[in-house]
Motif scaffolding. Sequence first.
Motif, PDB file in Angstrom:
ATOM      1  N   ARG A 194       0.839  -1.201   0.000  1.00  0.00           N
ATOM      2  CA  ARG A 194       0.000   0.000   0.000  1.00  0.00           C
ATOM      3  C   ARG A 194       0.874   1.251   0.000  1.00  0.00           C
ATOM      4  N   GLU A 195       1.920   1.265   0.814  1.00  0.00           N
ATOM      5  CA  GLU A 195       2.826   2.426   0.884  1.00  0.00           C
ATOM      6  C   GLU A 195       3.520   2.655  -0.458  1.00  0.00           C
ATOM      7  N   SER A 197       4.834   0.647  -7.973  1.00  0.00           N
ATOM      8  CA  SER A 197       4.023  -0.498  -8.363  1.00  0.00           C
ATOM      9  C   SER A 197       4.463  -1.700  -7.537  1.00  0.00           C
ATOM     10  N   ARG A 244       2.473   1.769  -3.452  1.00  0.00           N
ATOM     11  CA  ARG A 244       1.486   2.257  -4.427  1.00  0.00           C
ATOM     12  C   ARG A 244       1.084   3.697  -4.141  1.00  0.00           C
ATOM     13  N   GLU A 245       0.904   4.047  -2.870  1.00  0.00           N
ATOM     14  CA  GLU A 245       0.542   5.423  -2.513  1.00  0.00           C
ATOM     15  C   GLU A 245       1.643   6.412  -2.887  1.00  0.00           C
ATOM     16  N   ALA A 246       2.890   5.934  -2.926  1.00  0.00           N
ATOM     17  CA  ALA A 246       4.021   6.786  -3.281  1.00  0.00           C
ATOM     18  C   ALA A 246       4.244   6.847  -4.797  1.00  0.00           C
ATOM     19  N   GLY A 247       3.384   6.178  -5.562  1.00  0.00           N
ATOM     20  CA  GLY A 247       3.502   6.209  -7.015  1.00  0.00           C
ATOM     21  C   GLY A 247       4.230   5.024  -7.617  1.00  0.00           C
TER      22      GLY A 247
END
Length: 102
Positions: A71-72, A79, A74-77
Amino acid sequence: MGASTPEGKVKEKVKDFLKEARIWYFMPANNGYGTSGIPDFVCVVEGIFVGIECKADATCKPTLLQLARAREIREAGGSWHLIYDDLTLEDFKRWVAKNVSR
């Protein structure tokens, strides 16, 4: 975890693909120091941070810490990908093909 284990065999296939595709990667040491839940492979694909978690098969689920790191990322851009068989590896290969301009 050697290549003789089911998870080790998945990791070898991922490693073979990353080398073949000339994707920069490293495999963080899992020695109890540092941040828990870090993916098995850390890569950069066309400037995108990519985490790959490998499992022996579809019944082996990521831990809560691994899912938190996913999740972290993905939240940071970045994959994050879960690979546990040839089909999930093919899914990752398709993702790479869509994101690489070489």
